[in-house]
Motif scaffolding. Sequence first.
Motif, PDB file in Angstrom:
ATOM      1  N   PRO A 158       0.796  -1.233   0.000  1.00  0.00           N
ATOM      2  CA  PRO A 158       0.000   0.000   0.000  1.00  0.00           C
ATOM      3  C   PRO A 158       0.827   1.280   0.000  1.00  0.00           C
ATOM      4  N   GLU A 159       2.118   1.208   0.327  1.00  0.00           N
ATOM      5  CA  GLU A 159       2.954   2.409   0.376  1.00  0.00           C
ATOM      6  C   GLU A 159       3.900   2.521  -0.811  1.00  0.00           C
ATOM      7  N   ALA A 160       3.697   1.675  -1.815  1.00  0.00           N
ATOM      8  CA  ALA A 160       4.559   1.711  -2.994  1.00  0.00           C
ATOM      9  C   ALA A 160       4.316   2.990  -3.787  1.00  0.00           C
ATOM     10  N   ALA A 161       5.387   3.602  -4.252  1.00  0.00           N
ATOM     11  CA  ALA A 161       5.280   4.845  -5.026  1.00  0.00           C
ATOM     12  C   ALA A 161       4.890   4.575  -6.466  1.00  0.00           C
ATOM     13  N   SER A 162       5.126   3.347  -6.937  1.00  0.00           N
ATOM     14  CA  SER A 162       4.778   3.000  -8.314  1.00  0.00           C
ATOM     15  C   SER A 162       4.518   1.508  -8.401  1.00  0.00           C
ATOM     16  N   SER A 163       3.950   1.089  -9.503  1.00  0.00           N
ATOM     17  CA  SER A 163       3.667  -0.337  -9.691  1.00  0.00           C
ATOM     18  C   SER A 163       4.947  -1.153  -9.785  1.00  0.00           C
ATOM     19  N   ALA A 164       6.040  -0.507 -10.161  1.00  0.00           N
ATOM     20  CA  ALA A 164       7.311  -1.221 -10.306  1.00  0.00           C
ATOM     21  C   ALA A 164       7.820  -1.761  -8.976  1.00  0.00           C
ATOM     22  N   SER A 165       7.509  -1.057  -7.885  1.00  0.00           N
ATOM     23  CA  SER A 165       7.981  -1.493  -6.569  1.00  0.00           C
ATOM     24  C   SER A 165       6.875  -2.089  -5.706  1.00  0.00           C
ATOM     25  N   ALA A 166       5.675  -2.195  -6.258  1.00  0.00           N
ATOM     26  CA  ALA A 166       4.526  -2.630  -5.459  1.00  0.00           C
ATOM     27  C   ALA A 166       4.612  -4.090  -5.042  1.00  0.00           C
ATOM     28  N   SER A 167       5.286  -4.900  -5.836  1.00  0.00           N
ATOM     29  CA  SER A 167       5.400  -6.326  -5.531  1.00  0.00           C
ATOM     30  C   SER A 167       6.866  -6.735  -5.595  1.00  0.00           C
ATOM     31  N   CYS A 444       8.769  -1.351  11.582  1.00  0.00           N
ATOM     32  CA  CYS A 444       8.064  -2.406  10.856  1.00  0.00           C
ATOM     33  C   CYS A 444       8.345  -2.395   9.358  1.00  0.00           C
ATOM     34  N   ASN A 445       8.790  -1.260   8.829  1.00  0.00           N
ATOM     35  CA  ASN A 445       9.049  -1.172   7.389  1.00  0.00           C
ATOM     36  C   ASN A 445      10.461  -0.644   7.174  1.00  0.00           C
ATOM     37  N   TRP A 446      11.439  -1.516   7.398  1.00  0.00           N
ATOM     38  CA  TRP A 446      12.844  -1.122   7.301  1.00  0.00           C
ATOM     39  C   TRP A 446      13.277  -0.938   5.851  1.00  0.00           C
ATOM     40  N   ALA A 447      12.875  -1.860   4.972  1.00  0.00           N
ATOM     41  CA  ALA A 447      13.408  -1.845   3.604  1.00  0.00           C
ATOM     42  C   ALA A 447      12.346  -2.021   2.526  1.00  0.00           C
ATOM     43  N   GLY A 448      11.061  -1.930   2.890  1.00  0.00           N
ATOM     44  CA  GLY A 448      10.007  -2.106   1.903  1.00  0.00           C
ATOM     45  C   GLY A 448       9.659  -0.809   1.194  1.00  0.00           C
ATOM     46  N   SER A 452      10.242   3.574   6.312  1.00  0.00           N
ATOM     47  CA  SER A 452      10.421   4.626   7.306  1.00  0.00           C
ATOM     48  C   SER A 452      11.103   4.032   8.528  1.00  0.00           C
ATOM     49  N   HIS A 453      12.121   4.726   9.035  1.00  0.00           N
ATOM     50  CA  HIS A 453      12.846   4.259  10.209  1.00  0.00           C
ATOM     51  C   HIS A 453      12.451   5.020  11.471  1.00  0.00           C
ATOM     52  N   THR A 454      11.281   5.620  11.436  1.00  0.00           N
ATOM     53  CA  THR A 454      10.761   6.265  12.641  1.00  0.00           C
ATOM     54  C   THR A 454      10.308   5.191  13.624  1.00  0.00           C
ATOM     55  N   LEU A 455      10.812   5.262  14.852  1.00  0.00           N
ATOM     56  CA  LEU A 455      10.498   4.240  15.845  1.00  0.00           C
ATOM     57  C   LEU A 455       9.078   4.390  16.372  1.00  0.00           C
ATOM     58  N   ILE A 456       8.407   3.254  16.580  1.00  0.00           N
ATOM     59  CA  ILE A 456       7.163   3.243  17.338  1.00  0.00           C
ATOM     60  C   ILE A 456       7.479   2.669  18.715  1.00  0.00           C
ATOM     61  N   SER A 457       6.702   3.008  19.713  1.00  0.00           N
ATOM     62  CA  SER A 457       7.016   2.649  21.103  1.00  0.00           C
ATOM     63  C   SER A 457       6.556   1.238  21.442  1.00  0.00           C
ATOM     64  N   LYS A 458       7.120   0.272  20.727  1.00  0.00           N
ATOM     65  CA  LYS A 458       6.771  -1.128  20.956  1.00  0.00           C
ATOM     66  C   LYS A 458       8.003  -2.005  20.762  1.00  0.00           C
ATOM     67  N   THR A 459       7.879  -3.270  21.161  1.00  0.00           N
ATOM     68  CA  THR A 459       8.922  -4.269  20.938  1.00  0.00           C
ATOM     69  C   THR A 459       8.261  -5.572  20.514  1.00  0.00           C
ATOM     70  N   GLN A 460       9.069  -6.497  20.025  1.00  0.00           N
ATOM     71  CA  GLN A 460       8.625  -7.881  19.903  1.00  0.00           C
ATOM     72  C   GLN A 460       8.994  -8.586  21.202  1.00  0.00           C
TER      73      GLN A 460
END
Length: 556
Positions: A158-167, A444-448, A452-460
């Motif tokens: 859902p965050e792909a900028a174009s169809s080329a990177s969507a899949s 959650c989205n390191w390389a997709g 975004s490398h903004t941290l959320i206040s959670k852990t696994q």
Amino acid sequence: MKVYLPIVSFTLLSLVGCGSGSSSETQSPEQTSTSTQTSSETQTSSETQTTSDTQSDTQTNQTDESVSKGLRFPKSLMVSSPFATKVNQAQSTKGMGYAPSTAFYGPSVPSYFEATEQIGQILEGELAISDAFDVTEFYRVSINADCFGPQLKYQDHPEAASSASASGTLPSGDLGLWLAEDSSGNACSVAQVNALLSGIESQTQMALMVIASFISVADSEGESLPEDGASIDLTTYMNAQGITDVTFDSATISLSSGIWVYASELDYQVSGDDYRITISMTHTPSDEETNYTGLLQYSVEGKEGVAGISWPGFNCSQNERTFVASLSYNRADDEMNLQLRNATLCGHSVNNIYNANGLVDVDNTYSSSNSDGWSENFAILGADFDLTSLSGSYSYVWQAGVNDSHSRIFNIGFNDTSLDNGEAHFGYGEQVTDTDGWIQGFICNWAGPGASHTLISKTQRQFFEYDSSLGVYIGTEHRANIEYAPTTSCDYDGTGSFVFDIDLSDVLGDNTLEDSSLIFTNDLWGSSDTSLTVPEALAARGINVPSVPYNWPKDE
């Protein structure tokens, strides 16, 4: 008439005296038996006393010698995963994934104790260095557990900028604890910690073996260890040990103001080329062998493209690379406190490896203006644990590339001294140059697409518990909070056509959860008290990051 009786009597007495000492013919069998028994008892008693005295002296000498060695070398020092056995660690780099042997797995046979026992045998001269040392163990490279950071297929992100990177496929290493268990049934957090520490264990054990052998070889060759202010050279003796493909260029022991210093340089011959390995240790004992401090350092040259001696990574511009490590340690009775750092530096004959405290320098980073700085895989293990059980606090921090925005971190705690159960948290923290050992949040989205490398206040979070009937640490899904969608928000609203390979089957849409119309909400762990930072929330849960010798990089 002359009286001869006194003379005769004297003569008879003399004969009787001689007869009783020299001939049994003048004595009755009863007299012979009694006399012989008395003589035998006297002789046996004397021999026993002599033998006992000799044994006592020998035992005293052996005890003094053993204690003396314990004051010159850090007995009980090692680095290992608290979960694993030697068998598990040896298997962790044999295949594409981590698959431990459950028959030997669990807290009953810690790898730590197996390693220190073998090092101790070398120290005492009970095991030859040539029979235990394997130079290839310096080149052991850890491989992620098969449940951790897998490659992941996705479609219509859902965050792909174009169809080329969507899949496409997300790269390995960035997804954290993706499955609750590895292929052998162990909790993924346990399997991954074992995998991460497998290389460190092998390398540290080999380095300590070499240092321990200096003492035993000196002893076997009749060389006295140096007095204060002096040193001895063991290079010739070490080369006589017959270690395959290894030549010692130097091997010395010195003593200065009560501090023992061990140093060695050796060459490992591979396909006609020499690769330098250096090992050094400063050890400061006290009056008791259970209280000491010190620092172990080693460096290992390798080369990309040469089988068996490769240090992987994509940042260094040359194939020649050097793996470096430092282990600072502090033992107080049964408590061991340590900090291990290691990294891959670009090139050979590298400079500025260690900082002023002798630790691998996190600030010596690779760049166009610093061509031999660390370029790949900087890692720090902080641990504070009980030597009788290995229970305690552990924090492992690593950063794959010098330019990564964050480090990856495991914070681990045990609930009791048996190692039977505890809790592990995985997440992200400050860059390794500024880490304090604490997880700061999750990505959650390191390389997709749209990463975004903004941290959320959670852990696994994963609770682990040893199952003696299965021989594994179970970590089933109801014991874990690890699920998320690989999006910036960690969720998916079900309004698009996004599908990702939840079960790692390599086939999209093959189970009911892989349905683009379903809402996917993460179940990552976070404190119900939103006023707390992630470190504060972890501390409130009983997780501790250990204080370490010379501090974490943030405070050094």
